[in-house]
Design an enzyme around this catalytic site. Sequence first.
Site, mmCIF file in Angstrom:
data_model
loop_
_atom_site.group_PDB
_atom_site.id
_atom_site.type_symbol
_atom_site.label_atom_id
_atom_site.label_comp_id
_atom_site.label_asym_id
_atom_site.label_seq_id
_atom_site.Cartn_x
_atom_site.Cartn_y
_atom_site.Cartn_z
ATOM 1 N N GLU A 173 0.802 -1.219 0.000
ATOM 2 C CA GLU A 173 0.000 0.000 0.000
ATOM 3 C C GLU A 173 0.838 1.275 0.000
ATOM 4 O O GLU A 173 0.283 2.375 0.066
ATOM 5 C CB GLU A 173 -0.946 0.000 1.207
ATOM 6 C CG GLU A 173 -1.960 -1.143 1.171
ATOM 7 C CD GLU A 173 -3.026 -1.058 2.252
ATOM 8 O OE1 GLU A 173 -2.968 -0.113 3.074
ATOM 9 O OE2 GLU A 173 -3.914 -1.936 2.283
ATOM 10 N N THR A 208 -0.305 1.333 10.473
ATOM 11 C CA THR A 208 -0.169 1.003 9.055
ATOM 12 C C THR A 208 0.031 2.252 8.207
ATOM 13 O O THR A 208 0.438 2.161 7.055
ATOM 14 C CB THR A 208 -1.401 0.240 8.540
ATOM 15 O OG1 THR A 208 -2.577 1.037 8.764
ATOM 16 C CG2 THR A 208 -1.554 -1.098 9.255
ATOM 17 N N ASP A 241 -19.515 1.879 10.837
ATOM 18 C CA ASP A 241 -18.073 1.831 10.552
ATOM 19 C C ASP A 241 -17.692 2.865 9.489
ATOM 20 O O ASP A 241 -16.886 2.599 8.608
ATOM 21 C CB ASP A 241 -17.652 0.425 10.109
ATOM 22 C CG ASP A 241 -16.143 0.286 9.942
ATOM 23 O OD1 ASP A 241 -15.402 0.958 10.672
ATOM 24 O OD2 ASP A 241 -15.705 -0.472 9.065
ATOM 25 N N LYS A 272 -15.981 7.875 3.654
ATOM 26 C CA LYS A 272 -16.471 6.505 3.587
ATOM 27 C C LYS A 272 -17.997 6.457 3.521
ATOM 28 O O LYS A 272 -18.581 5.557 2.917
ATOM 29 C CB LYS A 272 -15.987 5.766 4.842
ATOM 30 C CG LYS A 272 -15.630 4.301 4.655
ATOM 31 C CD LYS A 272 -15.162 3.745 5.986
ATOM 32 C CE LYS A 272 -14.671 2.323 5.850
ATOM 33 N NZ LYS A 272 -14.374 1.711 7.178
ATOM 34 N N CYS A 284 -12.160 -15.910 12.851
ATOM 35 C CA CYS A 284 -11.398 -16.454 11.724
ATOM 36 C C CYS A 284 -11.705 -15.862 10.359
ATOM 37 O O CYS A 284 -10.806 -15.698 9.530
ATOM 38 C CB CYS A 284 -11.593 -17.974 11.638
ATOM 39 S SG CYS A 284 -11.275 -18.868 13.170
#
Length: 687
Positions: free
Chosen positions: A79, A175, A319, A346, A610
């Site tokens: 990225e 990040t 979110d 977003k 998971c």
Amino acid sequence: MNRMLRWAAVLCIALSVTACGKAGVDAKRIEAAKASDWLTYGRTYDEQRFSPLDQVNKDTVGRLGVAWWASFDTDRGQEATPLVADGILYTTTTWSKVFAFDAKSGKPLWSYDPEVPGEKGFNACCDVVNRGVALWKGRAYVGTLDGRLIALDAKTGKVAWTVQTTDPKLPYTITGAPRAIKGKILIGNGGAEYPVRGYVSAYDADTGKLDWRFQMTPNPTGAPDGAASDKIMKDVASKTWSDGAWKEGGGGATPWDAITYDPKTDLVYVGTGNAGPWNSKVRSGGKGDNLFAASIVALRPDTGEYVWHYQTTPRDDWDFDAVQHLMVADLPIGGKTQHVVMQANKNGFFYVLDAATGKLVSADKFVLTTWADKVDLATGRPVEAAGARYENGKEQEQTPGALGGHNWQPMAFSPKEGLVFIPAQTLYMDYADPKEFKFIPGAWNLGLGPATLSPSHAQPAPFGQLIAWDPVAKTARWKADFAEPWRSGVLATAGGLVFHAAGHKFIAFDAATGKALWSYDTGAAPIAASSTYSIDGDQYVALMVGFGGAGGMGGGEPRRKGRLLVFKLDAKVVPTPFPAPIVQPPLDLATATPSKGDVTKGAALSQQFCVTCHGAGGYLPVLARSPVILDPVGFKAIVLEGAKKPHGMAPFRRFFDETSAEDLRAYLLSEAAKPPPTGAPQMTHGR
């Protein structure tokens, strides 16, 4: 000047940028950046990602070819935006590794591996990615996945200092790329799904000493933090939170990407992430706006002092982070030039704010948006659509969903065209309340029902668009449509071009019309934004290649080792083709040790822990195709004890016991008996 002084002056110019201390990249160089350089994440402080270079233009772009390329030792998402200064190209890869190359020849100069512990990958909601370095006075600065900020000598890669910016016992990540501003290095963090308590920090570039910190949510204990945020938290923000699960985790609002400095106003604009848990009823009883989650916050760079904020999504339930690229520009609005901050959020609205005051100028839908009808310009608040807030366990389908109408992939602005180029997408998501909620420290805590990950109905097909948005006319001038929703960031140039990647194609568009003028098959799907620079009269375009990002966006895209491709006119280099993907074959279940575990309980565990990483569309092995599920001993050694920690698989004994592990194995064996999903990712654990 005597001979000794003359030689000293020559030596100061000729030697490494660190040798003379004051040389290298500084504020003056960034503010008045030469066209040949790319000195910070968005090229200049305004983050417009517009280059004045025009050797590669509408007439010549068809001659672009690969000048040089490099392959990396990681096969997760790439990225980073490559930076270029003084003939050196700097980039980062997954696991926060840093690389420096001769920007003309591609010769490797140095590399640095911070050796992030593999189990820290569990804390990353959206792959173990990194978006790049910051440059300042002879040093390159990188934030690491495990929360460190590290200063490296820009010529050698040698560590100058390192500081832990987060509590290593908590599931924070970094990040995003740091920013170098007025002798300080600013860095945020991620982790709002777990959740943690977000903040932005400023460290002295020379020493690594913490200068100031601004918390984005109140202290759950009610005590002051001794931080720059204390006063505004006491006076304003703390009153917007009620009792709820946020007090167990900190409330989220992590500033994990956008940090933009504006020399004209001398303000730093920081975008903050979602509140945590996502569900506002679980989080704070469905009360209050929950500041400063999903907000744009303006601070003084010298002290961290609060100046203004604008909350894009009050009491966020979906979110809808506000960390997307923040860009500063001068626009002709209402018959005069107005200095503004812009964001394609977003939540599906494109915001234009006065840069000095934060006053809302405009807010308009740039993609299909169902959660709100409009934004009231008088109050600055969204006018929510009827039924937008899910309740009583009933599924509520919304677009944009949690991946947003625009995510982290940077947009670009062309002052020549007056257009913002947005890598947009239309995706749908179902939201529902949980039947019950229990906060689990260190794990995802969304506060949502199972319909979020397993909707009971078919959703419309997602798709992507590159939108040329006119922020003055408040409408799209042109759009390019793509089958792929998850695509790269954007670069605009004075050559009348817009560079953007979709699928395996790196494409140059005519900035005025949207016509595709050139494309190159990268062999793998890029999601990073490209940059451009020039050396000895040649213009180069650099792109990191490697697919990753939010879980579930893989869509069967094979994991391939990351690459850096660098193009120039009339270059003829042909990179080595990627090897054929290794696809996980169906298991021979006749060799499996039968399980007496509870399949239903195992399914719930899989959904909780998971599927974000290991789902059929994710970027890690599909567990129902992994031979480790055949043997209970080996399975538990990995899942409970961490036998694969070095490869990024954290131990889960802190979350469940032997019985639960066998329940999970029973569920995975039942899934293994079903036909394999189309295009399942290959089984690798590359770093």
